[in-house]
Write a protein that holds these residues in place. Structure first.
Motif, PDB file in Angstrom:
ATOM      1  N   GLU A   1      12.990   5.033 -26.668  1.00 54.11           N
ATOM      2  CA  GLU A   1      13.234   6.420 -26.259  1.00 54.11           C
ATOM      3  C   GLU A   1      14.716   6.768 -26.355  1.00 54.11           C
ATOM      4  N   SER A   2      15.561   5.848 -25.932  1.00 57.03           N
ATOM      5  CA  SER A   2      17.009   6.086 -25.975  1.00 57.03           C
ATOM      6  C   SER A   2      17.501   6.186 -27.409  1.00 57.03           C
ATOM      7  N   MET A   3      16.956   5.369 -28.305  1.00 51.99           N
ATOM      8  CA  MET A   3      17.324   5.464 -29.724  1.00 51.99           C
ATOM      9  C   MET A   3      16.886   6.821 -30.278  1.00 51.99           C
ATOM     10  N   ALA A   4      15.695   7.268 -29.901  1.00 51.85           N
ATOM     11  CA  ALA A   4      15.224   8.579 -30.361  1.00 51.85           C
ATOM     12  C   ALA A   4      16.120   9.694 -29.820  1.00 51.85           C
ATOM     13  N   GLU A   5      16.545   9.580 -28.574  1.00 57.04           N
ATOM     14  CA  GLU A   5      17.454  10.578 -27.997  1.00 57.04           C
ATOM     15  C   GLU A   5      18.775  10.606 -28.749  1.00 57.04           C
ATOM     16  N   LEU A   6      19.277   9.435 -29.131  1.00 58.46           N
ATOM     17  CA  LEU A   6      20.516   9.371 -29.908  1.00 58.46           C
ATOM     18  C   LEU A   6      20.318  10.062 -31.259  1.00 58.46           C
ATOM     19  N   ARG A   7      19.228   9.770 -31.918  1.00 61.11           N
ATOM     20  CA  ARG A   7      18.962  10.424 -33.203  1.00 61.11           C
ATOM     21  C   ARG A   7      18.937  11.943 -33.048  1.00 61.11           C
ATOM     22  N   GLY A   8      18.324  12.416 -31.944  1.00 64.21           N
ATOM     23  CA  GLY A   8      18.287  13.847 -31.680  1.00 64.21           C
ATOM     24  C   GLY A   8      19.650  14.447 -31.468  1.00 64.21           C
ATOM     25  N   VAL A   9      20.507  13.725 -30.763  1.00 65.76           N
ATOM     26  CA  VAL A   9      21.878  14.196 -30.518  1.00 65.76           C
ATOM     27  C   VAL A   9      22.664  14.262 -31.818  1.00 65.76           C
ATOM     28  N   LEU A  10      22.428  13.313 -32.705  1.00 63.67           N
ATOM     29  CA  LEU A  10      23.172  13.241 -33.963  1.00 63.67           C
ATOM     30  C   LEU A  10      22.647  14.202 -35.014  1.00 63.67           C
ATOM     31  N   ALA A  11      21.422  14.684 -34.849  1.00 59.55           N
ATOM     32  CA  ALA A  11      20.798  15.544 -35.872  1.00 59.55           C
ATOM     33  C   ALA A  11      21.424  16.926 -35.886  1.00 59.55           C
TER      34      ALA A  11
END
Length: 186
Positions: free
Chosen positions: A176-186
């Motif tokens: 979940e945290s990796m997905a949140e990071l991807r969302g922040v970077l997108a």
């Protein structure tokens, strides 16, 4: 418990963790740890360099697990997929004994010297992951950036997991945290 009984290392580690929780890390002596385990100080020093190592002795195994997860990942995996696989494997390993991991975290968090040592060990894990990434053909600075990012995401996921003892799924929290990071970077 007699001195001849098996698993001296495990008995010493258990005794140390109990004493650290009861009296604090600083106030606990090696003599007290050995006595609680039914062993001698000499036996303690055969297994641990000092009383801090009781809290950090599994780091080599964790480092090897991270490197192996990177090496064993599918050939088409991106650098961040490799990092994700590595730290998800680490999360699964830590989740095997959540009570001990949470107690260790509380002990380390309560002592500045131990927090500093923890940061040094995390830097060593990042270095091991970066090395494994380079072995997979990820060039610098990408390998180091990906490895350091993985450590940062893992720290955040771990803090979330530790603060909510009812949450059993550390690997899931990491994902979940990796997905949140991807969302922040997108």
């Amino acid at each position: 418990m007699g001195r001849w009984e098996p698993d001296a290392r495990g008995r010493l580690a258990k005794a140390a963790m109990e004493l650290y929780a009861e009296h604090g890390f600083e106030q606990t002596t090696v003599a007290e740890i050995a006595a609680r385990a039914g062993l001698t100080e000499r036996t303690f020093f055969r297994h641990f360099a000092d009383k801090r190592e009781v809290l950090f002795y599994g780091m080599e195994r964790l480092r090897d697990l991270l490197a192996r997860a990177v090496a064993d990942a599918p050939a088409a995996a991106t650098a961040m997929d490799l990092v994700g696989a590595a730290f998800e494997a680490a999360a699964a390993m830590l989740q095997e004994n959540p009570e001990r991991v949470r107690l260790r975290d509380a002990i380390v968090s309560a002592n500045a010297e131990l927090r500093e040592r923890e940061l040094i060990k995390l830097a060593a894990l990042a270095s091991a992951v970066a090395s494994a990434l380079r072995d997979r053909g990820v060039p610098e600075p990408g390998a180091s950036l990906a490895a350091e990012t993985g450590v940062a995401v893992f720290k955040v996921a771990f803090a979330r997991w530790v603060s909510a003892p009812g949450q059993p799924d550390l690997p899931g929290i990491f994902r979940e945290s990796m997905a949140e990071l991807r969302g922040v970077l997108a």
